[in-house]
Design an enzyme around this catalytic site. Structure first.
Site, PDB file in Angstrom:
ATOM      1  N   ASP A 106       3.429  -0.195   1.224  1.00  0.00           N
ATOM      2  CA  ASP A 106       2.178   0.777   0.242  1.00  0.00           C
ATOM      3  C   ASP A 106       1.779   1.807   1.036  1.00  0.00           C
ATOM      4  O   ASP A 106       1.405   2.064   2.258  1.00  0.00           O
ATOM      5  CB  ASP A 106       1.180  -0.963  -0.404  1.00  0.00           C
ATOM      6  CG  ASP A 106       2.407  -1.773  -0.960  1.00  0.00           C
ATOM      7  OD1 ASP A 106       3.087  -1.309  -1.604  1.00  0.00           O
ATOM      8  OD2 ASP A 106       1.645  -3.055  -0.986  1.00  0.00           O
TER       9      ASP A 106
HETATM   10  N1  URA Z   1       3.617  -6.723   1.645  1.00  0.00           N
HETATM   11  C1  URA Z   1       2.813  -5.628   0.919  1.00  0.00           C
HETATM   12  O1  URA Z   1       2.442  -6.653  -0.580  1.00  0.00           O
HETATM   13  N2  URA Z   1       2.477  -4.463   0.789  1.00  0.00           N
HETATM   14  C2  URA Z   1       3.185  -3.793   2.041  1.00  0.00           C
HETATM   15  O2  URA Z   1       2.790  -3.228   2.269  1.00  0.00           O
HETATM   16  C3  URA Z   1       4.163  -4.680   2.805  1.00  0.00           C
HETATM   17  C4  URA Z   1       4.329  -6.092   2.316  1.00  0.00           C
END
Ligand code: URA
Length: 238
Positions: A106
């Site tokens: 993310d």
């Molecule tokens: N899980 C998440 O919620 N975000 C990420 O970036 C990676 C795994």
């Protein structure tokens, strides 16, 4: 033995267009095993022959494998009209290989991100049937409990009804900080798994993927190419 035309080899590496490289050869800027080569369409063995460009040795490779310590604020995509992407962090030489992120973090997640142009390897690491573990360090908005550890071990139900595979939660000295290992990569998976137990992730950092760990010498936003041993470890994994 892998034979390639000099103009193709140098072109792949970003030394110029075929036409430009032809000119460079004519001007005596290219040598193979110490001998000047005026004809850029001559073939070389990219594994054995030593090619130099204006006296500097050229390191040919088809694939690049880059470990990036992803900073917050950039997205895991190759291009975007609005946001900065992880590819924008790379230098021109590496960008020329057209690497892409192996899986997504993310925008606000930091840490281990592998970038490569080796589609086969990426596929092997991402395919759900290979169960490649990914470990994250997370800070949560409240204390994590042994009941959460048990729930993650069973697998939890996400907001869309999906039942996750079992995940491992490791508690630390701080009640609100944990390590979590998952073998899937659903959208926002870690955050959604915590929401399933009514908690919020406030900080998330990926520490490892399969056999490789984040290099703690890399500051956020920094990257390096993997060593041969690391590439082998990935290739021999699963
Ligand atoms: N899980 C998440 O919620 N975000 C990420 O970036 C990676 C795994």
């Amino acid at each position: 033995m892998k034979k390639l035309r000099i103009d193709k080899m140098l072109g792949h590496l970003g030394y110029g267009t075929r036409k430009e490289i032809k000119q460079y050869a004519k001007q005596g800027m290219i040598a193979v095993n110490g001998e000047m080569v005026k004809n850029a369409s001559a073939k070389v063995d990219v594994e054995k022959d030593v090619v130099t460009f204006v006296g500097e040795e050229v390191h040919y490779r088809e694939f690049v494998y880059i470990l990036l310590n992803k900073p917050a604020g950039v997205i895991s995509a190759t291009e975007d009209h609005v946001e900065r992407t992880v590819i924008d962090l790379l230098d021109d030489e590496l960008r020329h290989f057209e690497p892409f992120p192996v899986g997504r973090l993310d925008k606000d997640t930091v840490g281990f991100l592998l970038l490569t142009n080796d589609g086969q390897l990426a596929h092997r690491l991402l395919t759900p049937k290979n169960d490649v573990p990914k470990t994250y360090f997370a800070r949560i908005d409240q204390a994590v409990t042994v009941a959460d550890v048990a729930a993650f071990k069973e697998g939890v139900t996400l907001d869309d009804g999906y039942e996750t595979k079992p995940a491992k939660l490791e508690l630390t000295e701080r009640p609100d900080e944990i390590f979590v290992t998952i073998t899937e990569g659903k959208f926002h998976q870690v955050k959604r798994m915590f929401r399933a137990v009514e908690k919020e992730v406030v900080y998330l950092k990926r520490c490892s993927m399969g056999p490789l760990e984040l290099d703690e010498h890399l500051r956020e936003g920094e990257y390096r190419e993997l060593t041969e041993e690391e590439v082998e470890a990935l290739q021999n994994y699963r």
